[in-house]
Structures are given as C-alpha cells and as structure tokens.
Design an enzyme around this catalytic site. Sequence first.
Site, PDB file in Angstrom:
ATOM      1  N   SER A 210      15.343  46.137  63.576  1.00 41.26           N
ATOM      2  CA  SER A 210      15.860  46.047  64.932  1.00 41.26           C
ATOM      3  C   SER A 210      17.386  46.009  64.959  1.00 41.26           C
ATOM      4  CB  SER A 210      15.321  44.794  65.612  1.00 41.26           C
ATOM      5  OG  SER A 210      15.888  43.631  65.020  1.00 41.26           O
ATOM      6  N   GLY A 213      18.631  42.204  64.566  1.00 39.11           N
ATOM      7  CA  GLY A 213      18.497  41.732  63.190  1.00 39.11           C
ATOM      8  C   GLY A 213      19.443  42.440  62.250  1.00 39.11           C
ATOM      9  N   GLU A 233      19.610  50.794  59.162  1.00 42.39           N
ATOM     10  CA  GLU A 233      19.036  51.726  60.135  1.00 42.39           C
ATOM     11  C   GLU A 233      18.443  50.869  61.246  1.00 42.39           C
ATOM     12  OE1 GLU A 233      15.124  54.190  60.910  1.00 42.39           O
ATOM     13  OE2 GLU A 233      15.860  54.449  58.858  1.00 42.39           O
ATOM     14  N   CYS A 270      10.832  55.087  64.139  1.00 45.43           N
ATOM     15  CA  CYS A 270      12.257  55.080  64.470  1.00 45.43           C
ATOM     16  C   CYS A 270      12.687  56.416  65.065  1.00 45.43           C
ATOM     17  CB  CYS A 270      13.086  54.757  63.241  1.00 45.43           C
ATOM     18  SG  CYS A 270      12.758  55.817  61.814  1.00 45.43           S
TER      19      CYS A 270
END
Length: 487
Positions: A210, A213, A233, A270
């Site tokens: 995320s 995070g 990422e 993603c």
Amino acid sequence: MYRMSQATDAATLEKILTGAAAAARPAAEATPAERARWLVAAADALDAAADDLVPLAHRETHLPATPRLAGELKRTTFQLRLFAEVLTDGEYLGATVDHADPDWPMGPRPDIRRVKTAIGPVLVFAASNFPFAFSVAGGDTASALAAGCPVVLKAHPGHPELSALTGRIVREALVGAGAPEGIFDVIFGQEEGVTALKDPRIAAASFTGSIPGGRALFDIANARPRPIPFYGELGSVNPVVVTEAAIAARGEAVAKGYAGSFSLGAGQFCTKPGLLFLPEDHGLTDALRQALSGAAAQPMLNDRIAAGYADKLAQLREVPGVEVVSEAASESPSFTPTLLATTGKQFLEGGDSVHEECFGPASLIVAYADQAELLSLLDVIEPGLTATIHGEESDADWIRPVLPALARIAGRLLWNDWPTGVTVSWAQQHGGPYPATTAPTTTSVGTAAIERFLRPVAWQGFPDTLLPEPLQEANPWQLPRRTDGSR
C-alpha cells in the site's frame, strides 16, 4: 507443522542479520555460474514441493488453486531460472575498460575500468496479493540473490504458514547448492521488519504493498544515519483510453475485455485498470453491464483488505456526479464487481477520491468531450505502472499527441491490450513515477530488476593481477564488455 504466526524474537532476528552480513562477501565474490546454480536449485526445489505449497497458499489467501496459484508458482520458478540466464549472459555487470591513452582529448587518460558489484544484504517486504511471485521467492528475492546479495525476507501476515514453508525450502536449496549459510532467511512481525530496516547491516530494501505502508518504510530508510535505497511499489490507477474508432470497430470486445481485466482476481492486482476514459456518447453502457452480469462474488485476500475496499468504494459512491453502472453485492469479505461512471468535468472536480487507486473489483468510467479535455483529465490523475490505449491505426494523428501524456504518468504503455498480464522478460518494465514506485528509474519485474541491487565501482591504475575477473585483460569469464568505447 509450518505455522509461524508469531513475531521473530530479538535473538533470532539478530542471528539472521548477523548471518546475512557474514554471507555478503562470499555471495558477492561467487562467480555468476555459481549463483546461477543456486537459483536453479531453488527453482527445482519449489517445483518439487508444488503439491504442498499450492494447497497451503489456497487455504491462506482464498485464491483459486488452479489455474491461479499453480500458474503463479510456475511463474516464480521460471523467474528464478531466467535470472540464472542473466548471470550466464553477464551483461548485467556492465564491465567497461578504458585503457590508458596519452592522446585523450581531455588530456592523458589513466587506465580505468568499471564494473558493478553487489550492494550488500537486502531486506525484502513480501506482498499479500501474489503469495508466490511477489512474496518469499518472488522477483525481489530472485533479483537480489542473482546480484549476489543475501536476502532477509519480511513475510506478509496474510500467508504466514506458506511463507515459513517456502522460506525453508528456498534456504535449504540455496545452501545445499553451495551458497553461504546466511544467504536467505525469513522474519515475521511488523516491528521486526522496521527493526531490520533500521539495522546498519541492511544495504537496500524493497517493498510491494500500500501507499501508506510503503511511504512509511521509505521515510524510515531515508531517515537512517546512512540512508539506503528503498524500492517500493505502492499504488496505481492504470488508466485506459478508448477512441471513437475503436468503439466503432470493436466496442463490445473492448467492453468485455475491460470488465474481465478490472475484475480479475477480485481487482487485487497492482495493474488493475481503475479508470476507463470513453468518449461522450460512447454507447458501451449496456455492453459493460452485460459483460459484468452474473459475475460471481470473489473473496478478498483478507479482512483488512476487504474492509479497506468497502470504505473506499463507499467514498466513491458519495462523490457528486458519480453514478453506479453495475450494482454490486457488498458482503465482506466477498464482492462482485462494481462499475461507476462520471463526466470529465465532475472528474476534475472530484478530488482524490476519484483520482486515486481503489484496490479491489471496482472501476470508474470517465466520459471525455474531446482530445483537449482528455489531456486535462490525464494531467490530474496519479502516475502509475501502466497506461493503455485502445484505438485503430486510422486514429494515428489523433492518438499521437496523447502518447506523451500517457508516457509521463506510466512505466508501461499498452496498445489494444490489457495491463493485468505482466510477463517476466528482458524488456519488461514494472515501475513508474511516484506513487507507483519510490524509484521511477527501476523495475521490479523483468531482468533489469537486478540493477537495483548492484552498485558500480571504478578501478583506476591497478595491475591486472589485482583487478576483479570481469575487468582483467584476458576477460576470464568471457563477459560482454565495452573496451575503449567499443563493444
């Protein structure tokens, strides 16, 4: 038998970090052929354990065992073997030799030679949504090991038993093939991951997850007394632009393809396309509804992700001008796909709620009036991993001015395809401007991923006998090199 739900204790964490530091030099000094054997051994061991790994992954993540998880495991072992090919090829080292030249235009040039070397122990934070390909033995681990870096893997709490078993298999295979003892290990616990990230023995870190995070860890990595590279990422909206000509030629196929792409795996990719830019009066609403009709509810990876998706979807529904195209059943933790729609003007006024990623099986149609409005819409969305355009070659003059806008916000552009397939290859690029990644010049998928865990060192004026093998005059490893400017 393989349960590892508790955090790694302090003594074990210290032992793992000490082992990784001790393994750094022998791992870096191993020949490419030796490291290639380590990777192949790990791939073979994982393939041999498929009957144990796949059912365990299914139980912990709710993802279908076949074809999803079985295919993902094959992707993972293929990736390990591909990095073995990268090592055999040798170009990744960037070996360059400039012989001494008294007539160099800038003045006499000394003998100077440059080659890349392993950066040191790498901390990898595993992802939740790909329990094999972006987890314990995933691309970050494979590329770091290929570079000659020991790996400390911080397991994701979404699949702890799978992480423990995969870690044991990989560690035993690597050491059994001749790798040093501390080459690889798995740790558990959020605070333990932060402790490892702050440890001076860790030389680089990678993350898939995320935005909040990843950004928190990125800030920690940069706040260290000696900051380290952090390859995160994070998030991506992955816009899709469709032209009038594409709708006229194959509108129904575009609708079906888009519906399948954004709902694949409950939208937990993603690269899920989150925005669909369609011309006004596109006429695809019924085709999109039909493509989503009867879609089965799919479980999310875990309760936390399900709750986050439900909250974000509720926010989207409340944005003025956003309408529901395809209604969804929202019975957490399982959901059917939700398709929403708005106008270009309302999108521009909608703020972050419509411009940012919604992780899960939801997507937003944005109707644009003309090329000028489309460009203004692309200008406000967050950069991401991919941008797709569906058009016809007859559209070339209309499309050409749009391409720079797409290239500005994405690391991979697609023509008449869907972004949810990310092959592992030599030319692949899986990265983009922040918040897609924290390092937009790099990729986390494909052979170029190895470059994240290497650093260049130049050797000036050394006698041949003291140079690293890749730079010695005889080129004993027979690597591709650039010598005095020529390949």
